[in-house]
Motif scaffolding. Structure first.
Motif, PDB file in Angstrom:
ATOM      1  N   ARG A 116       4.062 -12.515 -61.710  1.00 14.96           N
ATOM      2  CA  ARG A 116       4.581 -12.142 -63.025  1.00 14.96           C
ATOM      3  C   ARG A 116       3.927 -10.832 -63.503  1.00 14.96           C
ATOM      4  O   ARG A 116       4.600  -9.939 -64.011  1.00 14.96           O
ATOM      5  CB  ARG A 116       4.330 -13.266 -64.038  1.00 14.96           C
ATOM      6  CG  ARG A 116       5.103 -13.073 -65.324  1.00 14.96           C
ATOM      7  CD  ARG A 116       5.042 -14.259 -66.269  1.00 14.96           C
ATOM      8  NE  ARG A 116       5.655 -15.450 -65.711  1.00 14.96           N
ATOM      9  CZ  ARG A 116       4.983 -16.467 -65.210  1.00 14.96           C
ATOM     10  NH1 ARG A 116       3.678 -16.470 -65.220  1.00 14.96           N
ATOM     11  NH2 ARG A 116       5.613 -17.494 -64.705  1.00 14.96           N
ATOM     12  N   ALA A 117       2.624 -10.729 -63.301  1.00 12.13           N
ATOM     13  CA  ALA A 117       1.916  -9.499 -63.717  1.00 12.13           C
ATOM     14  C   ALA A 117       2.386  -8.309 -62.869  1.00 12.13           C
ATOM     15  O   ALA A 117       2.639  -7.219 -63.405  1.00 12.13           O
ATOM     16  CB  ALA A 117       0.412  -9.699 -63.574  1.00 12.13           C
ATOM     17  N   TYR A 118       2.553  -8.523 -61.580  1.00 13.70           N
ATOM     18  CA  TYR A 118       2.984  -7.426 -60.687  1.00 13.70           C
ATOM     19  C   TYR A 118       4.406  -6.975 -61.020  1.00 13.70           C
ATOM     20  O   TYR A 118       4.715  -5.794 -60.997  1.00 13.70           O
ATOM     21  CB  TYR A 118       2.920  -7.882 -59.218  1.00 13.70           C
ATOM     22  CG  TYR A 118       1.535  -7.763 -58.597  1.00 13.70           C
ATOM     23  CD1 TYR A 118       0.408  -7.450 -59.351  1.00 13.70           C
ATOM     24  CD2 TYR A 118       1.349  -7.964 -57.224  1.00 13.70           C
ATOM     25  CE1 TYR A 118      -0.847  -7.354 -58.773  1.00 13.70           C
ATOM     26  CE2 TYR A 118       0.100  -7.853 -56.634  1.00 13.70           C
ATOM     27  CZ  TYR A 118      -0.999  -7.553 -57.420  1.00 13.70           C
ATOM     28  OH  TYR A 118      -2.235  -7.457 -56.844  1.00 13.70           O
ATOM     29  N   GLU A 119       5.269  -7.954 -61.299  1.00 14.84           N
ATOM     30  CA  GLU A 119       6.671  -7.607 -61.617  1.00 14.84           C
ATOM     31  C   GLU A 119       6.711  -6.660 -62.813  1.00 14.84           C
ATOM     32  O   GLU A 119       7.407  -5.638 -62.815  1.00 14.84           O
ATOM     33  CB  GLU A 119       7.473  -8.896 -61.900  1.00 14.84           C
ATOM     34  CG  GLU A 119       8.968  -8.690 -62.175  1.00 14.84           C
ATOM     35  CD  GLU A 119       9.323  -8.337 -63.634  1.00 14.84           C
ATOM     36  OE1 GLU A 119      10.299  -7.602 -63.840  1.00 14.84           O
ATOM     37  OE2 GLU A 119       8.615  -8.787 -64.550  1.00 14.84           O
ATOM     38  N   ALA A 120       5.929  -6.999 -63.843  1.00 16.23           N
ATOM     39  CA  ALA A 120       5.922  -6.154 -65.045  1.00 16.23           C
ATOM     40  C   ALA A 120       5.338  -4.778 -64.716  1.00 16.23           C
ATOM     41  O   ALA A 120       5.906  -3.753 -65.105  1.00 16.23           O
ATOM     42  CB  ALA A 120       5.127  -6.844 -66.151  1.00 16.23           C
ATOM     43  N   CYS A 121       4.226  -4.754 -63.975  1.00 17.67           N
ATOM     44  CA  CYS A 121       3.602  -3.459 -63.622  1.00 17.67           C
ATOM     45  C   CYS A 121       4.580  -2.598 -62.832  1.00 17.67           C
ATOM     46  O   CYS A 121       4.744  -1.397 -63.119  1.00 17.67           O
ATOM     47  CB  CYS A 121       2.336  -3.673 -62.797  1.00 17.67           C
ATOM     48  SG  CYS A 121       0.978  -4.331 -63.750  1.00 17.67           S
ATOM     49  N   ASP A 122       5.227  -3.195 -61.829  1.00 16.87           N
ATOM     50  CA  ASP A 122       6.162  -2.424 -60.990  1.00 16.87           C
ATOM     51  C   ASP A 122       7.322  -1.893 -61.832  1.00 16.87           C
ATOM     52  O   ASP A 122       7.729  -0.745 -61.720  1.00 16.87           O
ATOM     53  CB  ASP A 122       6.705  -3.291 -59.841  1.00 16.87           C
ATOM     54  CG  ASP A 122       5.622  -3.560 -58.802  1.00 16.87           C
ATOM     55  OD1 ASP A 122       4.622  -2.805 -58.803  1.00 16.87           O
ATOM     56  OD2 ASP A 122       5.757  -4.524 -58.028  1.00 16.87           O
ATOM     57  N   SER A 123       7.842  -2.771 -62.685  1.00 16.02           N
ATOM     58  CA  SER A 123       8.990  -2.375 -63.487  1.00 16.02           C
ATOM     59  C   SER A 123       8.639  -1.228 -64.445  1.00 16.02           C
ATOM     60  O   SER A 123       9.485  -0.387 -64.735  1.00 16.02           O
ATOM     61  CB  SER A 123       9.472  -3.606 -64.251  1.00 16.02           C
ATOM     62  OG  SER A 123      10.354  -3.246 -65.218  1.00 16.02           O
ATOM     63  N   PHE A 124       7.401  -1.181 -64.906  1.00 14.68           N
ATOM     64  CA  PHE A 124       6.991  -0.127 -65.853  1.00 14.68           C
ATOM     65  C   PHE A 124       6.299   1.048 -65.153  1.00 14.68           C
ATOM     66  O   PHE A 124       5.804   1.965 -65.811  1.00 14.68           O
ATOM     67  CB  PHE A 124       6.038  -0.696 -66.917  1.00 14.68           C
ATOM     68  CG  PHE A 124       6.663  -1.749 -67.808  1.00 14.68           C
ATOM     69  CD1 PHE A 124       7.960  -1.595 -68.290  1.00 14.68           C
ATOM     70  CD2 PHE A 124       5.961  -2.889 -68.169  1.00 14.68           C
ATOM     71  CE1 PHE A 124       8.539  -2.555 -69.108  1.00 14.68           C
ATOM     72  CE2 PHE A 124       6.537  -3.852 -68.985  1.00 14.68           C
ATOM     73  CZ  PHE A 124       7.834  -3.689 -69.453  1.00 14.68           C
ATOM     74  N   GLY A 125       6.232   0.978 -63.819  1.00 14.25           N
ATOM     75  CA  GLY A 125       5.583   2.061 -63.077  1.00 14.25           C
ATOM     76  C   GLY A 125       4.087   2.156 -63.349  1.00 14.25           C
ATOM     77  O   GLY A 125       3.512   3.251 -63.400  1.00 14.25           O
ATOM     78  N   LEU A 126       3.438   1.008 -63.547  1.00  6.48           N
ATOM     79  CA  LEU A 126       1.995   1.020 -63.857  1.00  6.48           C
ATOM     80  C   LEU A 126       1.176   0.784 -62.587  1.00  6.48           C
ATOM     81  O   LEU A 126       1.648   0.137 -61.637  1.00  6.48           O
ATOM     82  CB  LEU A 126       1.678  -0.075 -64.882  1.00  6.48           C
ATOM     83  CG  LEU A 126       2.473  -0.006 -66.200  1.00  6.48           C
ATOM     84  CD1 LEU A 126       2.182  -1.229 -67.066  1.00  6.48           C
ATOM     85  CD2 LEU A 126       2.135   1.283 -66.953  1.00  6.48           C
ATOM     86  N   ASN A 127      -0.036   1.276 -62.601  1.00  6.85           N
ATOM     87  CA  ASN A 127      -0.923   1.145 -61.449  1.00  6.85           C
ATOM     88  C   ASN A 127      -1.608  -0.224 -61.467  1.00  6.85           C
ATOM     89  O   ASN A 127      -2.580  -0.435 -62.186  1.00  6.85           O
ATOM     90  CB  ASN A 127      -1.964   2.280 -61.534  1.00  6.85           C
ATOM     91  CG  ASN A 127      -2.933   2.240 -60.374  1.00  6.85           C
ATOM     92  OD1 ASN A 127      -3.075   1.213 -59.700  1.00  6.85           O
ATOM     93  ND2 ASN A 127      -3.600   3.369 -60.146  1.00  6.85           N
TER      94      ASN A 127
END
Ligand SMILES: Nc1ncnc2c1ncn2[C@@H]1O[C@H](COP(=O)(O)OP(=O)(O)O)[C@@H](O)[C@H]1O
Ligand SMILES: N[C@@H](CC(=O)OP(=O)(O)O)C(=O)O
Length: 516
Positions: free
Chosen positions: A136-147
């Motif tokens: 869940r955390a990775y999905e959000a990071c990937d979707s927002f282009g976060l490191n």
């Protein structure tokens, strides 16, 4: 919007505590005090007197220019799609009030339950698995282009290590559970703040509640916020100033020893109202996945309808008596400072939701405002073994309850007997056992598990009508009432019934008071 447009928290010139500037329907600030606004450091700051945007979040008719707290629960933070909706609401609220709201976040979606399950699995099966929280955390990071390596991996590594510790030590204490679930909120604020800063160009910063000033006692799983927290929180936001979007973890705090604690399930609502009280916010908005407080739990009665307004006490009683929509203690800080709380729907932001106020006008047409149900309570009957009418019996009985630190929910008495209910979850089996032994020195007792309290928040001037209609409807449906209580706050009428009959009773009563 430039930094000079913002007004420091709760410091409008000559504004009475809890008061606010009003905004007329054309969207212009009314009253002389609007002309000059003084910051709490004594500086004059410029305030833009301009049309307020139209009612995009359903709150413009009584919008104020004070700072607002926006709390988003797990259901509003399920994934990156929902976080984008939250972003829109935060931006809209900023435009509407011309200053940044303080944002309080819960854990994303069902993360808290997943973390608790991961702890149980580490303990009982020796399995360390945080895949659902991680994805869940990775999905959000990937979707927002976060490191993600920088943003969430350090926390996820700590979480992994904690679960390994639980696995090898074979121990999961209340203190360990609080530390474990804290990862949910700590992840969500970091992701949200990074997204707002990177993609929305907002000066957002993540904060853990304990760094903002939340000091609690050491009652892990259900910690109480210490009174000195309010000053600490006020000072923190004063020093932070108005030009940062603070994204704060709900639910967690730290005790005097620096251990992470939690405020009880659903405790982020309380975090939000506590910050609201500390900084004298004009409004605390609690964003959920329903159109406000509904006439009953929509999972029991699908056609439950939104309630436009309730008082703090009504909301607190509803929450205490089972309505899961708000944390039972969350109304306290708001009530003290008379801060309006609004329950709103992040899936339907234009809906006005429910306004929670100090007082309201009761409607004659709807004698019952809402129906709640608290399950799994124990019904205790206590019959005196002394002479009929012996005084001092009630005092003796409650002395024993006080000695065992057991609180009573509902009570009904006759001259020689008392019926009352206890919360089975809050009251351990061993406590009940010793309580029973002590009570039996002065009375005959019977303890029955598996009961529910169905409560009607109602218009107290109509109580005879309500009791009559309710009792008739329950009787017609073969539902046996085992105890009735109309509390000192006479707007709450409670019926004790078997757990198995609770849903049916709620449906029947909803039909009677809200129509089919
Ligand atoms: N009377 C009620 N009014 C509204 N919602 C209720 C009520 N009783 C129970 N609920 C449940 O409370 C849920 C919202 O509370 P909660 O799950 O704590 O939200 P969040 O996690 O977003 O803070 C709703 O989805 C609904 O199922
Ligand atoms: N995440 C915590 C705290 C909380 O308040 O959550 P929510 O706002 O989703 O009810 C819980 O699940 O209990």
């Amino acid at each position: 919007m430039d930094g000079g447009c913002f007004v420091s928290t709760g410091v409008l010139a000559k504004r009475a505590r809890g008061g606010s500037l009003s905004v007329d329907r054309s969207g212009f600030v009314a009253g002389r005090s609007a002309a000059r606004v003084v910051s709490n450091r004594g500086r004059c700051v410029r305030m833009v007197v301009a049309p307020i945007p139209t009612d995009a979040t359903g709150t413009s008719s009584d919008v104020t220019l004070d700072r607002v707290i926006c709390k988003f629960g797990g259901s509003s933070l399920a994934d990156s799609t929902r976080l984008r909706e939250v972003t829109k609401i935060v931006k809209m609220q900023t435009e509407l009030t011309r200053k940044f709201p303080v944002v309080v976040l819960s854990a994303m979606g069902p993360s808290t339950n997943e973390l608790l399950r991961a702890g149980e699995r580490a303990l009982t099966e020796g399995v360390v698995d945080i895949s659902s929280v991680r994805s869940r955390a990775y999905e959000a990071c990937d979707s927002f282009g976060l490191n993600k390596e920088e943003l969430v991996d350090p926390l996820l590594t700590n979480l992994d290590q904690l679960l390994l510790g639980i696995k090898f030590l074979r121990e999961l204490t209340p203190r360990g559970k609080d530390y474990l679930v804290s990862f949910g909120e700590r992840l969500s604020v970091r992701i949200m703040a990074a997204h707002l800063a990177k993609n929305e160009d907002l000066p957002a910063k993540a904060f853990d509640a304990f760094d903002v000033g939340f000091l609690t006692d050491s009652n892990f799983l259900n910690a109480e916020i210490q009174p000195e927290s309010l000053d600490k929180i006020a000072r923190f936001f004063d020093e932070l100033g108005p030009n940062t979007v603070a994204i704060v973890t709900g639910f967690i705090g730290k005790d005097i020893n620096g251990e992470i604690t939690t405020l009880g399930r659903g405790g982020s609502d309380l975090t939000a109202t506590t910050i609201g009280a500390a900084i004298n916010a004009s409004e605390v908005q609690v964003w959920k996945d329903v159109d406000g407080i509904l006439s009953t739990d929509p999972r029991v009665v699908e056609r439950a309808v939104p309630v436009p307004s309730v008082t703090y006490t009504e909301a607190a009683e509803m929450a205490y008596f089972g309505a899961k929509v708000l944390h039972p203690v969350a109304m306290m800080p708001a009530m003290k400072n008379r801060i309006t709380v609004r329950v709103k729907n992040s899936y339907n932001p234009t809906h006005p939701g429910t306004k929670i106020l100090p007082e309201r006008k009761l409607s004659d047409d709807t004698p019952v405002t809402a129906i709640s149900v608290k399950r799994n309570v124990q019904l205790v009957d206590i019959v005196s073994t002394r002479m009929l009418g012996a005084y001092g019996f009630l005092a003796e009985v409650f002395k024993i309850f006080a000695q065992h630190q057991v609180s009573v929910d509902m009570i009904a008495t006759s001259e020689v007997s008392i019926s009352l209910t206890l919360d089975s979850v809050a009251c351990s089996e061993s406590t009940v056992c010793t309580l029973k032994t002590d009570l039996e020195t002065i009375a005959n007792t019977s303890f029955q598990n598996g009961k529910s309290i169905v409560s009607l928040v109602s218009n107290q001037t109509k109580s005879s009508l309500i009791l009559g209609k309710a009792a008739n409807a329950l009787a017609e449906n073969g539902i046996q009432i085992q105890m009735v209580s109309q509390g000192a706050a006479k707007f709450n009428i409670g019926f004790v019934l078997d757990n198995e009959e609770a849903n049916k009773a709620v449906e029947v009563l909803h039909d009677v008071f809200f129509g089919r």
